[in-house]
Enzyme design. Structure first.
Site, PDB file in Angstrom:
ATOM      1  N   GLU A 261      21.096  67.622  24.062  1.00 28.45           N
ATOM      2  CA  GLU A 261      20.580  67.573  25.431  1.00 28.45           C
ATOM      3  C   GLU A 261      19.124  68.014  25.460  1.00 28.45           C
ATOM      4  O   GLU A 261      18.798  69.053  24.871  1.00 28.45           O
ATOM      5  CB  GLU A 261      21.435  68.465  26.342  1.00 28.45           C
ATOM      6  CG  GLU A 261      22.873  67.966  26.455  1.00 28.45           C
ATOM      7  CD  GLU A 261      23.741  68.808  27.389  1.00 28.45           C
ATOM      8  OE1 GLU A 261      23.254  69.861  27.871  1.00 28.45           O
ATOM      9  OE2 GLU A 261      24.888  68.423  27.656  1.00 28.45           O
ATOM     10  N   HIS A 279      23.794  67.210  32.980  1.00 27.39           N
ATOM     11  CA  HIS A 279      24.485  68.498  32.887  1.00 27.39           C
ATOM     12  C   HIS A 279      24.418  69.241  34.232  1.00 27.39           C
ATOM     13  O   HIS A 279      23.887  70.352  34.328  1.00 27.39           O
ATOM     14  CB  HIS A 279      23.891  69.353  31.775  1.00 27.39           C
ATOM     15  CG  HIS A 279      24.861  70.361  31.231  1.00 27.39           C
ATOM     16  ND1 HIS A 279      24.891  70.731  29.921  1.00 27.39           N
ATOM     17  CD2 HIS A 279      25.863  71.079  31.826  1.00 27.39           C
ATOM     18  CE1 HIS A 279      25.836  71.634  29.723  1.00 27.39           C
ATOM     19  NE2 HIS A 279      26.435  71.865  30.877  1.00 27.39           N
TER      20      HIS A 279
END
Length: 530
Positions: A261, A279
């Site tokens: 990420e 997220h």
């Protein structure tokens, strides 16, 4: 007397400062400005952070008086827990702050996939009117498969049942009674994958669950089915998922978490049948406020010397020094217990024997439950929510004490019954001036094995040559056996062997050893530091 300094290193809700109250000198610093952070930490007794501030060994060492690191959220990737524990610094988080937000985001992904909402919006925003292209499906009477029926899974269940769906679940640690209470049908994982129209994953990320949904599992799904992951990146094999989505093997996916990420180079982002979010599971005003208030309360408790329910590394509070060393031991025993339990747990007895029972040992019950659930639920487990997790699963828990301990000064035991009628037990003690943690009993077999990061427990019929067989298999695979002990009740009967090894053991090797010695039990147990 000067007030203790509490450092706020990132933007938190005003309610956080209100929850701290007037007893502290609250100061602010930009946690991403490293020199400023280190300078500010020098005088701090506590620091409150979110995800941007890195509390590594250097930052922890910057203050000789730091007592608490408080993460206003669930994840602790930016905190060096081992370094904090070594320095005697408590780490706390807010494990329940985002469960509603995560559940609602999951429902949002399900609806987005069912009705193509993001793609339809994008097309219309470009002036394209494509009603027929974005024909969706109703949720009514569809089957929703939930992998991991913890608190988030239960919240999703209630919300999806309101749509008139049929909810099924896979969770090896949930009893049929608990599932029935929720109105959920428990299935094996392969059955769930084959029957579900929408599948959502809510499991912890462990060596066993990483990549648990891969090519073979995706092949079991309906071609019209969708899969959603807002739990942990890596539970779904992203390469296998891309292939399944690209080929039309499944209809679509909703992803809020990724292996890396941000997933800037992920080919999944280019697929039309994927809905992605960055997220956002905990990204609501309410979740952020709950997180800030929760950790502020924990900071107050910690700096007042009280028990901190949400401590993830050390238990604070007025606990007798004789009891305190048993806390991490009991957590590790809990991890061994849950690893040995192959069926849902129905009841647990936590037994404390020896001279420490003259003190309050209730914290050892909490530590045992925290250890048991640490690897089997998706949410963070703490001293405050561990009993609730047991209650939610219909597990009866008792704390039993006895001042008599015949072989050791003190012995801690976790004993439980499983749904299939079998019983599992594990006992431990602390020995020597260094209070070394040892396992002294497993399922009725007496052993004395120091704890290690990787344990292998196996049972088999005792006969000549067995140790040579599995010793050769591990040696050929370059797995070093650091220690070993064998226990048996009689010659030629069942034997239990406990091995400590220096590295994880591949599943394929475990299967090979199991077959070679005809083991009735063979488990690798990876122990997380308590």
């Amino acid at each position: 007397m000067a007030k203790p300094i509490v450092l706020i290193a990132e933007e938190l809700s005003p309610a956080t400062v209100e929850a701290l109250g007037p007893d502290f000198d609250v100061r602010y610093v930009d946690g991403t400005d490293r020199p400023a952070l280190l300078a500010a930490l020098a005088e701090a007794s506590a620091v409150l952070i979110r995800s941007a501030t890195k509390m590594d060994e250097e930052a922890i060492a910057a203050s000789a008086i730091l007592k608490v690191i408080a993460r206003a959220g669930v994840g602790l990737d930016n905190v060096d827990i081992k370094a904090a524990t070594t320095a005697g610094v408590m780490v706390v988080n807010a494990p329940t702050s985002n469960i509603i937000s995560a559940a609602e985001l999951t429902v949002g992904h399900i609806l987005s996939l069912a009705r193509h909402i993001p793609a339809a919006h994008g097309a219309l925003a470009q002036g394209l009117w494509k009603r027929s292209k974005y024909t969706g499906v109703e949720l009514y009477e569809k089957t929703i498969g939930i992998i991991g029926l913890g608190r988030i899974g239960a919240l999703i269940t209630a919300r999806m049942q309101a749509f008139g769906t049929n909810v099924v679940a896979y969770d090896p640690y949930v009893t049929s009674a608990r599932a029935q209470q929720l109105g959920v049908t428990l299935l094996r994982l392969d059955e769930l994958l084959a029957q579900s129209d929408f599948i959502t994953i809510h499991m912890p990320k462990t060596p066993e669950t990483t990549g648990m949904i891969s090519t073979d599992q995706l092949a079991l799904m309906k071609s019209t089915a969708f899969i959603i992951n807002v739990a942990r990146g890596g539970l779904i094999d992203e390469d296998a998922l891309y292939t399944a989505l690209k080929s039309g093997r499944i209809a679509g996916a909703g992803l809020d978490v990724f292996v890396n990420e941000p997933p800037t180079d992920s080919p999944l982002l280019a697929l039309e049948n994927v809905v992605v979010t960055p997220h956002l599971g905990a990204s609501t005003d309410e979740a952020q406020e709950k997180a800030g208030v929760s950790v502020a309360r924990s900071v107050r408790l910690a700096l007042d010397g009280e028990l901190v329910p949400d401590a993830v590394n050390v238990a604070g509070g007025v606990i007798d020094p004789s009891v305190r060393p048993g806390i991490p031991l009991m957590e590790k025993l809990g991890q061994v217990f849950s690893a040995l339990a192959d069926d849902p747990i129905t009841n647990i007895d936590i037994e404390v024997r020896g001279e420490i029972v003259e003190f309050d040992v209730n914290v050892l019950k909490l530590a045992a439950l925290k250890g048991i659930f640490s690897n089997i639920v998706s949410e963070s487990v703490s001293y405050v929510n561990a009993p609730l997790l047991a209650e939610q699963r219909g597990i009866t828990v008792r704390l039993l004490t006895d001042a008599v301990s015949e072989e050791y000064r003190n012995v801690l035991t976790i004993r439980g019954a499983l749904a299939d009628g079998t019983q599992v037990s594990v006992s431990g003690t602390l020995t020597g001036t260094k209070q070394a943690q040892k396992i002294v009993e497993i399922n009725g077999y007496d052993v004395e094995v120091p704890f290690a990061e990787h344990l292998i427990v196996m049972t088999y019929v005792d006969r000549p040559g067995i140790v040579a067989v599995y010793g050769k298999e591990f040696g050929d695979a370059d797995i070093n056996i650091a220690g070993m002990q064998i226990a048996r009740r009689k010659a030629g009967g069942e034997a239990l062997s406990v091995l400590t090894v220096d590295s994880p053991v591949p599943v394929e090797l475990l299967d090979k050893v199991r077959s070679a010695i005809d083991a009735t039990l063979l488990k690798e147990i990876d122990i997380l530091e308590a």
